[in-house]
Structures are given as structure tokens and as C-alpha cells.
Write an enzyme that holds these catalytic residues in place. Structure first.
Site, PDB file in Angstrom:
ATOM      1  N   LYS A 116      15.181  48.184 -12.192  1.00 39.66           N
ATOM      2  CA  LYS A 116      15.770  48.737 -10.993  1.00 39.66           C
ATOM      3  C   LYS A 116      14.998  48.356  -9.728  1.00 39.66           C
ATOM      4  CE  LYS A 116      16.829  53.054 -13.410  1.00 39.66           C
ATOM      5  NZ  LYS A 116      16.433  54.498 -13.485  1.00 39.66           N
ATOM      6  N   GLY A 117      13.716  48.027  -9.903  1.00 37.09           N
ATOM      7  CA  GLY A 117      12.785  47.984  -8.776  1.00 37.09           C
ATOM      8  C   GLY A 117      13.177  47.088  -7.615  1.00 37.09           C
ATOM      9  N   GLU A 158      12.445  39.713  -7.339  1.00 38.17           N
ATOM     10  CA  GLU A 158      11.725  40.786  -8.031  1.00 38.17           C
ATOM     11  C   GLU A 158      10.847  41.550  -7.039  1.00 38.17           C
ATOM     12  OE1 GLU A 158      11.543  42.937 -10.024  1.00 38.17           O
ATOM     13  OE2 GLU A 158      10.651  42.316 -11.918  1.00 38.17           O
ATOM     14  N   ASP A 159      10.642  42.812  -7.313  1.00 43.24           N
ATOM     15  CA  ASP A 159       9.815  43.624  -6.415  1.00 43.24           C
ATOM     16  C   ASP A 159       8.322  43.349  -6.593  1.00 43.24           C
ATOM     17  OD1 ASP A 159      10.055  44.715  -8.957  1.00 43.24           O
ATOM     18  OD2 ASP A 159       9.818  46.785  -8.295  1.00 43.24           O
ATOM     19  N   ASP A 195       3.050  42.077 -12.044  1.00 41.35           N
ATOM     20  CA  ASP A 195       1.817  42.744 -12.439  1.00 41.35           C
ATOM     21  C   ASP A 195       1.190  41.877 -13.540  1.00 41.35           C
ATOM     22  OD1 ASP A 195       0.012  44.690 -13.495  1.00 41.35           O
ATOM     23  OD2 ASP A 195       1.247  46.284 -12.701  1.00 41.35           O
ATOM     24  N   LYS A 216       0.509  41.262  -7.680  1.00 40.67           N
ATOM     25  CA  LYS A 216      -0.755  41.933  -8.033  1.00 40.67           C
ATOM     26  C   LYS A 216      -1.507  41.016  -9.015  1.00 40.67           C
ATOM     27  CE  LYS A 216      -0.581  46.487  -8.990  1.00 40.67           C
ATOM     28  NZ  LYS A 216      -0.387  47.634  -9.916  1.00 40.67           N
ATOM     29  N   PHE A 261      -1.741  51.791  -8.137  1.00 43.23           N
ATOM     30  CA  PHE A 261      -0.399  52.136  -8.606  1.00 43.23           C
ATOM     31  C   PHE A 261       0.528  52.146  -7.396  1.00 43.23           C
ATOM     32  CE2 PHE A 261       3.185  53.832 -10.509  1.00 43.23           C
ATOM     33  CZ  PHE A 261       3.031  53.749 -11.883  1.00 43.23           C
ATOM     34  N   ASP A 271       8.623  52.731  -8.506  1.00 40.89           N
ATOM     35  CA  ASP A 271       8.584  54.150  -8.890  1.00 40.89           C
ATOM     36  C   ASP A 271       7.289  54.570  -9.568  1.00 40.89           C
ATOM     37  OD1 ASP A 271       9.188  52.678 -11.353  1.00 40.89           O
ATOM     38  OD2 ASP A 271       9.541  54.664 -12.218  1.00 40.89           O
ATOM     39  N   ARG A 325      10.914  55.822  -5.322  1.00 34.18           N
ATOM     40  CA  ARG A 325      11.557  54.528  -5.036  1.00 34.18           C
ATOM     41  C   ARG A 325      12.076  54.491  -3.601  1.00 34.18           C
ATOM     42  NH1 ARG A 325      12.240  51.607  -9.863  1.00 34.18           N
ATOM     43  NH2 ARG A 325      12.703  52.847 -11.711  1.00 34.18           N
TER      44      ARG A 325
HETATM   45  C1  PRP Z   1       8.298  46.828 -12.990  1.00 34.90           C
HETATM   46  C2  PRP Z   1       8.646  45.796 -11.933  1.00 34.90           C
HETATM   47  C3  PRP Z   1       8.680  44.520 -12.719  1.00 34.90           C
HETATM   48  C4  PRP Z   1       7.661  44.741 -13.799  1.00 34.90           C
HETATM   49  C5  PRP Z   1       6.407  44.034 -13.412  1.00 34.90           C
HETATM   50  O1  PRP Z   1       9.459  47.184 -13.640  1.00 34.90           O
HETATM   51  O2  PRP Z   1       9.872  46.064 -11.312  1.00 34.90           O
HETATM   52  O3  PRP Z   1       9.949  44.284 -13.303  1.00 34.90           O
HETATM   53  O4  PRP Z   1       7.412  46.152 -13.874  1.00 34.90           O
HETATM   54  O5  PRP Z   1       5.424  44.210 -14.385  1.00 34.90           O
HETATM   55  P1  PRP Z   1       4.836  43.026 -15.261  1.00 34.90           P
HETATM   56  O6  PRP Z   1       4.535  41.887 -14.363  1.00 34.90           O
HETATM   57  O7  PRP Z   1       3.595  43.678 -15.820  1.00 34.90           O
HETATM   58  O8  PRP Z   1       5.823  42.680 -16.321  1.00 34.90           O
HETATM   59  P2  PRP Z   1       9.578  48.471 -14.562  1.00 34.90           P
HETATM   60  O9  PRP Z   1       9.469  48.050 -15.993  1.00 34.90           O
HETATM   61  O10 PRP Z   1       8.632  49.531 -14.095  1.00 34.90           O
HETATM   62  O11 PRP Z   1      11.074  48.917 -14.330  1.00 34.90           O
HETATM   63  P3  PRP Z   1      11.843  49.275 -12.966  1.00 34.90           P
HETATM   64  O12 PRP Z   1      12.047  47.966 -12.226  1.00 34.90           O
HETATM   65  O13 PRP Z   1      13.118  49.869 -13.426  1.00 34.90           O
HETATM   66  O14 PRP Z   1      10.974  50.232 -12.173  1.00 34.90           O
END
Ligand code: PRP
Length: 177
Positions: A43-44, A99-100, A103, A131, A152, A159, A165
Site C-alpha cells: 500500500k505504501g 515505490e515508497d 529497506d 534506506k 522507523f 505505516d 500513513r
Molecule cells: C514496505 C515498503 C516496501 C517494503 C520495503 O512495505 O512499502 O514495499 O516494505 O522493504 P524491503 O526493502 O525491506 O523489502 P510493507 O511490507 O510494509 O507493506 P505496505 O507497503 O503495505 O506498508
């Protein structure tokens, strides 16, 4: 005593807007005549994608995918799954994944592989917040926004337990002591 963590601003809404404008200018330069398909990851990315596409004044299309989250620790990209599929085929299309945050890179390593197998004409990645301190697998960001510290991050679509969000500033939460 409150059980809610303290929220601090990392990047103001004005700084976000300036960053998005710059990213949009770069994407406009490269895609103006290519009718690209922008794919947001649910969703991000929903707020960043919304801001970005309103700065792009040429024909484009938008779709979404959702992929499974993983717990901390042992997951590899191969264990992730697509939960919400694309509505249209991407073969022969110029695709930009939006993508938002990146990580560990596991989500995008999986998704870029998944999309690449479907033979797009081109496949690039646009990420608002990077990040790098947490990276476990390499990810090439073609259109980067800002680099964020190992905190965080919430707000601007991101979120904490589905909360925050809607915060207009990119923010971070301090751990509850
Ligand atoms: C978050 C973010 C990325 C992912 C990044 O999504 O939106 O998709 O984590 O992390 P990574 O690089 O360690 O894979 P999340 O799984 O929290 O779902 P969301 O987008 O619904 O919040």
C-alpha cells in the site's frame, strides 16, 4: 502515560514536494513520448504515486501490485508472493515501478525479477526514500528521491501497524521506552 510513540518530522511536506518535482522532471525527460506504465506497490506507494503522476503532463497508465510482507530474519526474495496482480499485460511496455521506500531490498528484488520475466520493453525503478543502511540484496534505483537514516519511517504513505500513513510529512517514530 501514552502508549503512542513520539513522531518526529524527517522531511517536511515542502521538502517532499521539491523532491517529487525533481523526480517528475527526470521521468518526464525520459518518458514523454513512451506512454509508460507506472506500477505502484500497495500500500505504501499510494501517496507518492499520486503526487508524482500529477506532475507528469504526458500520456501514461497506472497499475498496482501488492506483494506479501515478510517477518524479520530469514526470508529471501524467493519466498515472497504477489497478492494483487497487474490488470494489464506488460509485455512490450515501458514500465516504471514506483515505490515508497527500499529497506532490505528483498521486496523489490523479488518484484523486479517477477516483472522482468514478463518481457517489458524497459523496466526502471523510482523510489522516494532509500534506506541503504539496511540493504541485504542489491537494488538499482533509477530515479532516487531521498536517503533516510536507519529509523522507523512513517508518514507520506508509510505505516506503523497501519497507522500514520496519512501524515503529510515524512516522519519517524522513536521507540517507546
Ligand atoms: C514496505 C515498503 C516496501 C517494503 C520495503 O512495505 O512499502 O514495499 O516494505 O522493504 P524491503 O526493502 O525491506 O523489502 P510493507 O511490507 O510494509 O507493506 P505496505 O507497503 O503495505 O506498508
Amino acid at each position: 502515560m501514552s502508549s503512542e510513540p513520539e513522531v518526529k518530522v524527517l522531511l517536511s511536506r515542502q521538502e517532499i514536494a521539491a523532491t517529487v518535482n525533481k523526480m517528475a522532471a527526470d521521468i518526464s525527460r525520459d518518458y514523454r513520448d513512451r506512454n509508460p506504465l507506472l506500477i505502484g506497490i500497495l500500500k505504501g506507494s499510494f501517496i507518492f504515486l499520486s503526487d508524482l503522476v500529477r506532475q507528469l503532463d504526458f500520456p501514461l497508465e497506472i497499475d498496482f501490485v501488492a506483494i506479501s510482507s515478510y517477518g524479520r530474519g530469514r526470508t529471501t526474495p524467493g519466498e515472497l508472493k504477489v497478492l494483487h496482480r497487474l490488470k494489464s499485460p506488460i509485455k512490450g511496455r515501458h514500465v516504471v515501478v514506483v515505490e515508497d521506500i527500499v529497506d532490505t531490498g528483498l521486496s523489490l528484488a523479488f518484484l523486479m525479477g517477477y516483472l522482468g520475466k514478463r518481457k517489458p520493453a524497459s523496466l526502471k525503478l523510482c523510489v522516494f526514500a532509500d534506506k541503504p543502511s539496511r540493504r541485504r540484496v542489491p537494488v538499482t534505483i533509477d530515479y532516487p528521491g531521498v536517503t533516510v537514516p536507519d529509523k522507523f519511517i512513517v508518514g507520506y504513505g508509510l505505516d506503523w501497524d497501519e497507522k500514520y500513513r496519512n501524515l503529510p510529512d515524512l516522519s519517524y517514530i522513536e521507540p517507546i521506552r
